[in-house]
Scaffold this active site. Structure first.
Site: not given
Length: 275
Positions: A201-202
């Site tokens: 997850i960015c």
């Protein structure tokens, strides 16, 4: 007889009167010289007592101490300190070790924090998320995200594919909440929405630079739900690719890569060549 005695007395008186006056003067001078010698001896002894060498040194030292300015001694100690500082600056500097909280203390803080958050999540009225412990491990959670924006394409995909929730895995490091947890998507396989290879997850708040110990798991999950919609996340329906599950190894490698990229360019859209 009496006459004879008188004559003898007169003769003695005459002899005394007729003696050389120089003899008396010499005897008088001799007495004076003795007095002078005695006087000189006393003065010398007294002089020796006054000008005694040890006393002279002590008096000179006392006089020199009086003549010294009052701040000279302090100035000398100050000069010594300055010399020590200069010597210390020339010496090779040893690298400072980062301050690491004591491990048993951190473990207690982590345990208390996670127990408190579990209780708060159970009291949520909107059933936004639910939590299950992975293998009964308090420090690793499987979190089910039940809700996203109902006007989004992702919500429509969930309805079409009968997907009740998005499953995520969260692992908490030893020094949580002072360091961020590692979070990744397990199922379903998502595209876009800031979800990358392996389910990484960015999100800046999941990095050491963007993390704050005040963030709760609920707050992080709500931010993640909003970022899925903002990034136009969709459930992957491509044949073959949709059946391939995310792996932790790929997620960790991808997360490390994206952190390096954002440290280089900041949290803006990086060039396509850098991913």
């Amino acid at each position: 007889m009496a006459t004879l005695l008188r004559k003898i007395g007169l003769i003695r008186l005459h002899d005394r009167d007729t003696e050389d006056p120089k003899h008396h003067q010499g005897s008088f001078k001799g007495s004076k010289s003795n007095q002078k010698n005695n006087t000189k001896h006393c003065n010398t002894s007294s002089d020796n007592n006054i000008l005694n060498p040890p006393d002279t040194k002590t008096k000179k030292s006392e006089q020199s101490n009086k003549d010294k300015p009052p701040g000279k001694e302090k100035q000398t100690s100050k000069d010594i300190k300055e010399k020590q500082q200069v010597a210390a600056s020339k010496a090779p500097a040893t690298p400072l070790q980062p301050l690491v909280p004591h491990r048993p203390h951190c473990s207690q803080v982590r345990t208390r924090r996670l127990m408190k958050e579990l209780q708060e999540i159970k009291r949520l009225a909107d059933n936004f998320i639910t939590v299950e412990l992975a293998d009964d491990n308090l420090f690793e959670w499987n979190v089910k995200l039940h809700q996203v924006d109902r006007d989004s394409a992702l919500w429509q995909d969930m309805k079409d594919t009968n997907t009740e929730y998005i499953l995520l895995n969260i692992s908490f490091p030893d020094n949580f909440p002072f360091s961020p947890p590692f979070m990744r998507v397990l199922t379903p396989r998502l595209e876009n929405g800031y979800v990358l290879d392996g389910g990484a997850i960015c999100m800046e708040l999941l990095t050491p630079r963007g993390w704050s110990s005040a963030y709760t798991v609920e707050a992080v999950m709500r931010q993640f739900s909003a970022s899925l919609v903002k990034g136009q996340g969709r459930i992957c329906r491509k044949t073959g690719k949709s059946k391939k599950s995310f792996s932790r190894k790929d997620a960790e490698a991808t997360f490390k890569s994206l952190v390096k990229t954002h440290e280089k360019y900041g949290w803006v859209s990086p060039p396509v060549s850098d991913g």
